[in-house]
Design a protein around this motif. Sequence first.
Motif, PDB file in Angstrom:
ATOM      1  N   ASN A 142       0.814  -1.217   0.000  1.00  0.00           N
ATOM      2  CA  ASN A 142       0.000   0.000   0.000  1.00  0.00           C
ATOM      3  C   ASN A 142       0.851   1.272   0.000  1.00  0.00           C
ATOM      4  OD1 ASN A 142      -2.708   1.056   0.091  1.00  0.00           O
ATOM      5  ND2 ASN A 142      -2.259   1.758   2.153  1.00  0.00           N
ATOM      6  N   LEU A 143       2.151   1.115  -0.174  1.00  0.00           N
ATOM      7  CA  LEU A 143       3.074   2.263  -0.132  1.00  0.00           C
ATOM      8  C   LEU A 143       2.865   3.157  -1.363  1.00  0.00           C
ATOM      9  CD1 LEU A 143       5.619   3.301   1.522  1.00  0.00           C
ATOM     10  CD2 LEU A 143       6.988   2.185  -0.257  1.00  0.00           C
ATOM     11  N   PRO A 144       2.660   4.473  -1.188  1.00  0.00           N
ATOM     12  CA  PRO A 144       2.532   5.350  -2.352  1.00  0.00           C
ATOM     13  C   PRO A 144       3.825   5.376  -3.170  1.00  0.00           C
ATOM     14  CG  PRO A 144       1.721   6.443  -0.364  1.00  0.00           C
ATOM     15  CD  PRO A 144       2.430   5.203   0.083  1.00  0.00           C
ATOM     16  N   VAL A 145       3.695   5.227  -4.478  1.00  0.00           N
ATOM     17  CA  VAL A 145       4.835   5.278  -5.397  1.00  0.00           C
ATOM     18  C   VAL A 145       4.537   6.335  -6.451  1.00  0.00           C
ATOM     19  CG1 VAL A 145       6.286   4.022  -7.028  1.00  0.00           C
ATOM     20  CG2 VAL A 145       5.347   2.826  -5.026  1.00  0.00           C
ATOM     21  N   ILE A 146       5.318   7.417  -6.449  1.00  0.00           N
ATOM     22  CA  ILE A 146       5.142   8.503  -7.411  1.00  0.00           C
ATOM     23  C   ILE A 146       6.239   8.395  -8.463  1.00  0.00           C
ATOM     24  CG2 ILE A 146       5.100  10.995  -7.746  1.00  0.00           C
ATOM     25  CD1 ILE A 146       4.076  11.303  -4.929  1.00  0.00           C
ATOM     26  N   PHE A 147       5.851   8.281  -9.730  1.00  0.00           N
ATOM     27  CA  PHE A 147       6.812   8.202 -10.821  1.00  0.00           C
ATOM     28  C   PHE A 147       7.117   9.597 -11.363  1.00  0.00           C
ATOM     29  CE2 PHE A 147       5.399   3.787 -10.940  1.00  0.00           C
ATOM     30  CZ  PHE A 147       6.590   3.129 -11.176  1.00  0.00           C
ATOM     31  N   MET A 148       8.387   9.812 -11.686  1.00  0.00           N
ATOM     32  CA  MET A 148       8.806  11.048 -12.350  1.00  0.00           C
ATOM     33  C   MET A 148       9.028  10.720 -13.820  1.00  0.00           C
ATOM     34  SD  MET A 148      11.376  12.434  -9.353  1.00  0.00           S
ATOM     35  CE  MET A 148      12.142  10.812  -9.104  1.00  0.00           C
ATOM     36  N   VAL A 149       8.235  11.340 -14.705  1.00  0.00           N
ATOM     37  CA  VAL A 149       8.217  10.976 -16.120  1.00  0.00           C
ATOM     38  C   VAL A 149       8.493  12.195 -16.987  1.00  0.00           C
ATOM     39  CG1 VAL A 149       6.584   9.094 -15.701  1.00  0.00           C
ATOM     40  CG2 VAL A 149       5.725  11.349 -16.336  1.00  0.00           C
ATOM     41  N   THR A 150       8.958  11.919 -18.199  1.00  0.00           N
ATOM     42  CA  THR A 150       9.238  13.002 -19.150  1.00  0.00           C
ATOM     43  C   THR A 150       7.954  13.519 -19.775  1.00  0.00           C
ATOM     44  OG1 THR A 150      11.367  11.984 -19.637  1.00  0.00           O
ATOM     45  CG2 THR A 150      10.583  13.655 -21.180  1.00  0.00           C
ATOM     46  N   ASP A 151       7.013  12.608 -20.071  1.00  0.00           N
ATOM     47  CA  ASP A 151       5.711  12.990 -20.627  1.00  0.00           C
ATOM     48  C   ASP A 151       4.687  11.942 -20.245  1.00  0.00           C
ATOM     49  OD1 ASP A 151       5.793  10.810 -22.582  1.00  0.00           O
ATOM     50  OD2 ASP A 151       7.310  12.013 -23.590  1.00  0.00           O
TER      51      ASP A 151
END
Length: 610
Positions: free
Chosen positions: A562-571
């Motif tokens: 249940n851990l929040p995972v935020i992705f950093m993306v180019t688009d």
Amino acid sequence: MKILLIEDDRNLAFMLQEMLQDRHYLVDVAFDGESGLDLAIAFEYDLILLDVMLPKQSGIRVCQQLRARRNQVPVLILTAQSTSDQKVAGLDAGADDYLTKPLNVPELLARIRALLRRGQGAASPVLEWQGLQLDPTTFQVTGNGQLVPLTAKEYGLVELFLRNPQQIFSQSVLVERLWDSKNIPTENAVRAHIKSLRKKLKTVGLGDLVETVFGLGYRLRQGSPDAAEVTAPALSDVPASASSSQKFADLWQESRPQYIERAEHLNRAIAALSQDRRDWADMLRQAQQQAHTLSGSLGSFGLERASQLAAQINRLLRLVEQLQASDLERLERLALTLQQELQVATAADVSLETVHFDEPKHPIRLLIVDDDLALTHQLATLSEPYGIQTRIEPNPALVVERVSQWQPEVVLLDLNFPDAPDAGFALLRALFDRDPQLPVIVFTARDRYSDRVKASMLGGSVFLQKPVAPSTVISTVFQAYTQSDPREITLMQVNADVKASRAIESHLTAWGFQWTTVKTVQQCWKTMPDFQPELLLVDADLPKGSGFDLCRVVRNEPRWHNLPVIFMVTDLEPEIVRQVCIAGGSACLFKPVAEAELIARILQRIRIRA
């Protein structure tokens, strides 16, 4: 599990809603794309069933707007068009799956179960925790091999706890996840369901499996129930201390003349309504103002009968132009009864729920925005022993200035000011625009579904319905503070780009977060058990090892699923969105990452998780 169905064919929608509710799903229904999008933005859902051909806004457009808002809720497209172009359009818009009409019900249910399992990262459909088992295919719950007969809401509680065994659920989150948006229960109702569930689990030998985490909410007990330490009781079960009770009684004695005076004003205004007077509109406005204030405030003192009388008067006043002479006489009798109730109410009649937990590490600055000075004084006095420093501002026009001067960490805001009906919403928007991270607890006696939706969309953190016990207000302030205080949040960044990671680290340090940075997914996995992060920031373009694979591994681990995972993306190309959804990502940030968006997204995911 909570599902949003957006379907303009009302007969089909009601049939699907009934079928899903029979299988213990909670279902909200919207009949056009515009209202469906509003609901999807305002509330958290586990799945959206979305028709393509909708009035006001197409299903494809609704899906595109959700994904543009970084909303990653699984979406199952329902379409009467079986052409590949229509299916491709739906998937390219960010949908996770599609089904062609006419619907095959067993296939629909199977696809719903598959998407919900994918969202939870569960490999097996059977959910289990220390002898408690739930099979979502048969909708049966067993404890130590014995069938447990549960109501629909009790079943929902068990499923929610089993799918999130490490998570603590506050009462407000339980309401949002387990009740539809048109039937919001009282806090007492939530506690009653928890109490009944505990009793049924004990009858099959599971002990007190649902524990209360003091001041925060409920979760499954960690470790053996027999060996577990005694947990702190629920707020409603804590007896008031003698000193707190005396202080509360003194507050009532001090406030009672003000409320009696309000009741007298209400009496005079209602009496004037039956006469032909030029200032009839002013008298009606004054009567509504007094009844509105009394219905919310008296209940906070535990004077339930007086609060109910005021609420009944308030409801009749809203229909006053349609009332007959006999109805006006009834209003006068109700107002006189209310006045008499207050005149005889003594300190022994008020009741107090107290809160017993440690003083916070740092004093909490709370700004109370409400024109009922007796109520605000009550809250300020009772908050002081818990390390809450309060300021009161009855004038909405001065609130933004007070926020700038005093820098509160939580705001308690009454939405409804009698002299300025829309001031509360305008103020909520202004506070959010000024500082999206500032928790604003909405506090109002008017309970309208549209108010809840609007408050949520304008940045309200919690919606409290007057009358509400002071203990609930205080514990909600603590919850809002701890969910938004960066000093209490640990983050892990997985980023091989040294320049980019240092920029993010500077933002995290400036806000006071506890953080660490690793460069590879292998380092992340080795470090997580010791560091215990509450959120992962993962670069989608890692040179060694896939960030999406890391997210999938995290989702399959009971400690972290249940851990929040935020992705950093180019688009946000459709393929990237699809990978984020499949992997179980919580949100996306565009690179280069802006500070305001980074902090807002982190705090948003932490609040949702809590």
